[in-house]
Write an enzyme that holds these catalytic residues in place. Structure first.
Site, PDB file in Angstrom:
ATOM      1  N   ARG A  27      30.265 -40.583   5.788  1.00  0.00           N
ATOM      2  CA  ARG A  27      29.066 -39.735   5.672  1.00  0.00           C
ATOM      3  C   ARG A  27      29.295 -38.560   4.723  1.00  0.00           C
ATOM      4  O   ARG A  27      28.792 -37.456   4.983  1.00  0.00           O
ATOM      5  CB  ARG A  27      28.622 -39.209   7.052  1.00  0.00           C
ATOM      6  CG  ARG A  27      28.184 -40.286   8.019  1.00  0.00           C
ATOM      7  CD  ARG A  27      26.693 -40.543   7.855  1.00  0.00           C
ATOM      8  NE  ARG A  27      26.250 -41.564   8.801  1.00  0.00           N
ATOM      9  CZ  ARG A  27      25.607 -41.306   9.932  1.00  0.00           C
ATOM     10  NH1 ARG A  27      25.321 -40.068  10.262  1.00  0.00           N
ATOM     11  NH2 ARG A  27      25.234 -42.279  10.707  1.00  0.00           N
ATOM     12  N   ARG A  31      23.779 -34.183   5.642  1.00  0.00           N
ATOM     13  CA  ARG A  31      23.105 -32.916   5.943  1.00  0.00           C
ATOM     14  C   ARG A  31      23.977 -31.672   5.919  1.00  0.00           C
ATOM     15  O   ARG A  31      23.448 -30.568   5.945  1.00  0.00           O
ATOM     16  CB  ARG A  31      22.404 -33.031   7.304  1.00  0.00           C
ATOM     17  CG  ARG A  31      21.126 -33.839   7.215  1.00  0.00           C
ATOM     18  CD  ARG A  31      20.548 -34.107   8.576  1.00  0.00           C
ATOM     19  NE  ARG A  31      21.494 -34.903   9.335  1.00  0.00           N
ATOM     20  CZ  ARG A  31      21.236 -35.432  10.530  1.00  0.00           C
ATOM     21  NH1 ARG A  31      20.073 -35.227  11.100  1.00  0.00           N
ATOM     22  NH2 ARG A  31      22.140 -36.153  11.146  1.00  0.00           N
ATOM     23  N   ARG A  40      16.494 -34.610   0.199  1.00  0.00           N
ATOM     24  CA  ARG A  40      15.748 -35.257   1.277  1.00  0.00           C
ATOM     25  C   ARG A  40      14.346 -34.660   1.410  1.00  0.00           C
ATOM     26  O   ARG A  40      13.363 -35.383   1.631  1.00  0.00           O
ATOM     27  CB  ARG A  40      16.488 -35.129   2.602  1.00  0.00           C
ATOM     28  CG  ARG A  40      15.860 -36.001   3.663  1.00  0.00           C
ATOM     29  CD  ARG A  40      16.650 -35.995   4.934  1.00  0.00           C
ATOM     30  NE  ARG A  40      16.504 -34.732   5.627  1.00  0.00           N
ATOM     31  CZ  ARG A  40      16.388 -34.617   6.937  1.00  0.00           C
ATOM     32  NH1 ARG A  40      16.423 -35.680   7.695  1.00  0.00           N
ATOM     33  NH2 ARG A  40      16.260 -33.435   7.489  1.00  0.00           N
ATOM     34  N   ASP A  77      21.975 -47.053   4.665  1.00  0.00           N
ATOM     35  CA  ASP A  77      22.171 -47.031   6.114  1.00  0.00           C
ATOM     36  C   ASP A  77      22.452 -48.437   6.603  1.00  0.00           C
ATOM     37  O   ASP A  77      22.048 -49.410   5.956  1.00  0.00           O
ATOM     38  CB  ASP A  77      20.937 -46.464   6.822  1.00  0.00           C
ATOM     39  CG  ASP A  77      21.296 -46.007   8.223  1.00  0.00           C
ATOM     40  OD1 ASP A  77      21.841 -44.910   8.360  1.00  0.00           O
ATOM     41  OD2 ASP A  77      21.077 -46.772   9.173  1.00  0.00           O
ATOM     42  N   TYR A 154      21.177 -51.969  18.020  1.00  0.00           N
ATOM     43  CA  TYR A 154      19.936 -51.285  17.644  1.00  0.00           C
ATOM     44  C   TYR A 154      18.731 -52.218  17.737  1.00  0.00           C
ATOM     45  O   TYR A 154      17.638 -51.807  18.114  1.00  0.00           O
ATOM     46  CB  TYR A 154      20.060 -50.711  16.227  1.00  0.00           C
ATOM     47  CG  TYR A 154      20.990 -49.527  16.158  1.00  0.00           C
ATOM     48  CD1 TYR A 154      20.538 -48.249  16.479  1.00  0.00           C
ATOM     49  CD2 TYR A 154      22.320 -49.677  15.802  1.00  0.00           C
ATOM     50  CE1 TYR A 154      21.391 -47.155  16.432  1.00  0.00           C
ATOM     51  CE2 TYR A 154      23.187 -48.583  15.749  1.00  0.00           C
ATOM     52  CZ  TYR A 154      22.705 -47.329  16.071  1.00  0.00           C
ATOM     53  OH  TYR A 154      23.558 -46.256  16.033  1.00  0.00           O
TER      54      TYR A 154
HETATM   55  O1  CP3 Z   1      29.018 -42.437   4.410  1.00  0.00           O
HETATM   56  C1  CP3 Z   1      28.081 -42.190   3.627  1.00  0.00           C
HETATM   57  O2  CP3 Z   1      27.990 -41.107   3.001  1.00  0.00           O
HETATM   58  C2  CP3 Z   1      27.057 -43.276   3.333  1.00  0.00           C
HETATM   59  C3  CP3 Z   1      25.847 -43.175   4.029  1.00  0.00           C
HETATM   60  C4  CP3 Z   1      25.689 -43.702   5.450  1.00  0.00           C
HETATM   61  C5  CP3 Z   1      24.605 -43.294   6.245  1.00  0.00           C
HETATM   62  N1  CP3 Z   1      24.620 -44.024   7.383  1.00  0.00           N
HETATM   63  C6  CP3 Z   1      23.608 -42.293   5.842  1.00  0.00           C
HETATM   64  C7  CP3 Z   1      22.799 -41.650   6.894  1.00  0.00           C
HETATM   65  C8  CP3 Z   1      26.421 -44.649   6.186  1.00  0.00           C
HETATM   66  C9  CP3 Z   1      27.712 -45.367   5.832  1.00  0.00           C
HETATM   67  C10 CP3 Z   1      25.715 -44.844   7.416  1.00  0.00           C
HETATM   68  C11 CP3 Z   1      26.136 -45.816   8.443  1.00  0.00           C
HETATM   69  C12 CP3 Z   1      25.504 -45.788   9.761  1.00  0.00           C
HETATM   70  N2  CP3 Z   1      24.193 -45.565  10.089  1.00  0.00           N
HETATM   71  C13 CP3 Z   1      26.186 -46.100  10.964  1.00  0.00           C
HETATM   72  C14 CP3 Z   1      27.636 -46.522  11.056  1.00  0.00           C
HETATM   73  C15 CP3 Z   1      28.555 -45.391  10.911  1.00  0.00           C
HETATM   74  C16 CP3 Z   1      28.541 -44.406  12.059  1.00  0.00           C
HETATM   75  O3  CP3 Z   1      28.221 -43.247  11.783  1.00  0.00           O
HETATM   76  O4  CP3 Z   1      28.863 -44.821  13.163  1.00  0.00           O
HETATM   77  C17 CP3 Z   1      25.258 -45.995  12.019  1.00  0.00           C
HETATM   78  C18 CP3 Z   1      25.537 -46.226  13.487  1.00  0.00           C
HETATM   79  C19 CP3 Z   1      24.001 -45.682  11.439  1.00  0.00           C
HETATM   80  C20 CP3 Z   1      22.691 -45.547  12.137  1.00  0.00           C
HETATM   81  C21 CP3 Z   1      22.128 -44.210  11.925  1.00  0.00           C
HETATM   82  N3  CP3 Z   1      21.558 -43.783  10.744  1.00  0.00           N
HETATM   83  C22 CP3 Z   1      22.060 -43.155  12.848  1.00  0.00           C
HETATM   84  C23 CP3 Z   1      22.592 -43.211  14.264  1.00  0.00           C
HETATM   85  C24 CP3 Z   1      21.436 -42.088  12.184  1.00  0.00           C
HETATM   86  C25 CP3 Z   1      21.074 -40.758  12.742  1.00  0.00           C
HETATM   87  C26 CP3 Z   1      22.329 -39.976  12.748  1.00  0.00           C
HETATM   88  C27 CP3 Z   1      22.073 -38.509  12.574  1.00  0.00           C
HETATM   89  O5  CP3 Z   1      23.054 -37.872  12.198  1.00  0.00           O
HETATM   90  O6  CP3 Z   1      20.943 -38.065  12.808  1.00  0.00           O
HETATM   91  C28 CP3 Z   1      21.170 -42.478  10.863  1.00  0.00           C
HETATM   92  C29 CP3 Z   1      20.566 -41.660   9.792  1.00  0.00           C
HETATM   93  C30 CP3 Z   1      21.446 -41.345   8.643  1.00  0.00           C
HETATM   94  N4  CP3 Z   1      22.153 -42.257   7.931  1.00  0.00           N
HETATM   95  C31 CP3 Z   1      21.633 -40.072   8.036  1.00  0.00           C
HETATM   96  C32 CP3 Z   1      22.462 -40.263   6.923  1.00  0.00           C
HETATM   97  C33 CP3 Z   1      22.910 -39.247   5.928  1.00  0.00           C
HETATM   98  C34 CP3 Z   1      20.995 -38.769   8.488  1.00  0.00           C
HETATM   99  C35 CP3 Z   1      19.560 -38.877   8.104  1.00  0.00           C
HETATM  100  C36 CP3 Z   1      18.949 -37.580   7.746  1.00  0.00           C
HETATM  101  O7  CP3 Z   1      19.061 -37.150   6.576  1.00  0.00           O
HETATM  102  O8  CP3 Z   1      18.272 -37.016   8.618  1.00  0.00           O
END
Ligand code: CP3
Length: 354
Positions: A27, A31, A40, A77, A154
């Site tokens: 990640r 944010r 965003r 994602d 999910y």
């Molecule tokens: O690593 C990186 O920089 C690449 C981007 C990336 C995102 N999601 C961007 C994202 C990667 C590799 C993921 C993978 C992902 N997404 C996983 C597996 C890795 C982990 O963290 O366990 C999972 C379970 C998800 C599902 C997901 N997407 C969730 C649970 C959420 C909400 C999490 C939160 O912090 O609110 C997301 C949204 C998400 N994916 C965000 C980002 C940057 C936050 C979205 C936002 O800008 O509000």
């Protein structure tokens, strides 16, 4: 043929010698970076950002402009696959991902099919191509997917943050239905990752974020087995170069010996594992990626230095370590601490590669 100028990350995954321990951060775009929040806002929402290749490229590059990271990761994602299957992904503020049409009825599972990535996920493949052009072969680009089981969590629960009662009820009462979902997911992940590789991804990572919620037996039957199928289905080389694979089961520390045998080049470790002990267990079968507790980055550069030093020392001398956190960077992380971590790892690790 298309080796990046800095190939320390790819070499470490293949346990080849490097002058220092490469580092990237799960990640790394997100944010905790003010410029990400601006992008965003401009996009309107996270999904609009992720579905727009220009903006996804911009977000991917943001952490690279600040920190000397050794790899880029596609900004996207894991939930793009179930979205492409028609389940209707959306995000509600502060509550994380949700699906409009989670898999509840037997007929919905029977009707599920493998999406063609070139048709339904073209925006991701376009982003991969654009990011590669923007990176100009300086550092490698990582493509990724969720694991078949984590995607199923999910798809069946319909949202994150649950206790997995729906999927576990199915796992125990109707394993045939869950196997059907996992079979489709494995095919979808293979097609998706191979399309990312074809579009230019130079390494791939499978995120099995929820495999650790399973019992020992269920983990092997419902998560590990399908990740092994994915490994078997992936292209081994692209444009004359090996495409290394990383598998990360969060909470999978008990199963490292099994994980080391599925055909991955490297295993991701969360922070509950001692990386030196993990190295002794997997031997020379795989490289290791990890595993600093992300909470360390909530402190200050002195603490970051000490704690990063412990991870480097625990792995010890020699190749086969990619430094990372044990899970994604927290949105409350001061970016200065990430800058400090990257510099500290680059400096301190040279002693282990003498
Ligand atoms: O690593 C990186 O920089 C690449 C981007 C990336 C995102 N999601 C961007 C994202 C990667 C590799 C993921 C993978 C992902 N997404 C996983 C597996 C890795 C982990 O963290 O366990 C999972 C379970 C998800 C599902 C997901 N997407 C969730 C649970 C959420 C909400 C999490 C939160 O912090 O609110 C997301 C949204 C998400 N994916 C965000 C980002 C940057 C936050 C979205 C936002 O800008 O509000």
């Amino acid at each position: 043929m298309t080796k990046p100028k800095n190939d320390t990350f790819l070499r470490a995954l293949l346990r080849q010698p490097t002058p220092y321990t490469p580092i990237w951060i799960m990640r790394q775009a997100g944010r905790y970076l003010p410029e990400y929040n601006q992008t965003r806002t401009r996009a309107g929402s996270f999904l609009e950002l992720a579905k727009n290749p220009d903006l996804a490229t911009e977000a991917t590059l943001q952490p690279l402009a600040r920190f000397a990271l050794d790899a880029a990761i596609l900004f996207s994602d894991i939930l793009t696959i179930p979205d492409a299957m028609g389940l209707g992904l959306y995000f509600t503020e502060g509550e994380g991902p949700r699906f409009e049409r989670p898999l509840r009825e037997e007929w919905e599972i029977r009707d599920l099919s493998v999406p063609d990535p070139h048709e339904h996920l073209a925006y991701v493949l376009d982003a991969v191509g654009q990011i590669r052009r923007a990176l100009a072969n300086e550092i490698p680009l990582i493509g990724f997917s969720g694991s078949p089981f984590t995607l199923a969590c999910y798809m069946i629960e319909g949202r994150g943050g649950t206790e997995f009662h729906e999927i576990k009820r199915m796992l125990y009462a109707r394993p045939d239905l869950l196997h059907r979902v996992l079979d489709i997911n494995a095919q979808a992940v293979i097609a998706y990752l191979n399309a990312q590789i074809e579009a230019g991804a130079q390494a791939v990572m499978v995120f099995d974020t929820w495999g650790g919620a399973l019992s020992h037996a269920a983990y092997h039957e419902f998560s590990l087995r399908y990740m092994q199928r994915v490994m078997q289905g992936l292209e081994r080389t692209s444009r004359g170069e090996i495409v290394p694979r990383i598998v990360f089961t969060k909470g999978g520390g008990l199963w490292l010996e099994s994980l080391a045998d599925i055909g991955a080049d490297a295993l991701g470790l969360d922070w509950t594992v001692d990386i030196g002990a993990a190295r002794a267990r997997v031997g020379d079968r795989v490289a290791l990626q990890g595993n600093l507790d992300p909470a360390v980055l909530l402190t200050d550069p002195h603490v970051v230095r000490a704690e990063a030093g412990k991870v480097l020392a625990a792995f010890g001398s020699g190749s086969g370590h990619v430094f990372n956190l044990g899970h994604g960077v927290s949105q409350h992380t001061p970016p200065e601490n990430v800058a400090a971590l990257v510099d500290i790892v680059h400096e301190q690790s040279r002693a282990y590669h003498a």
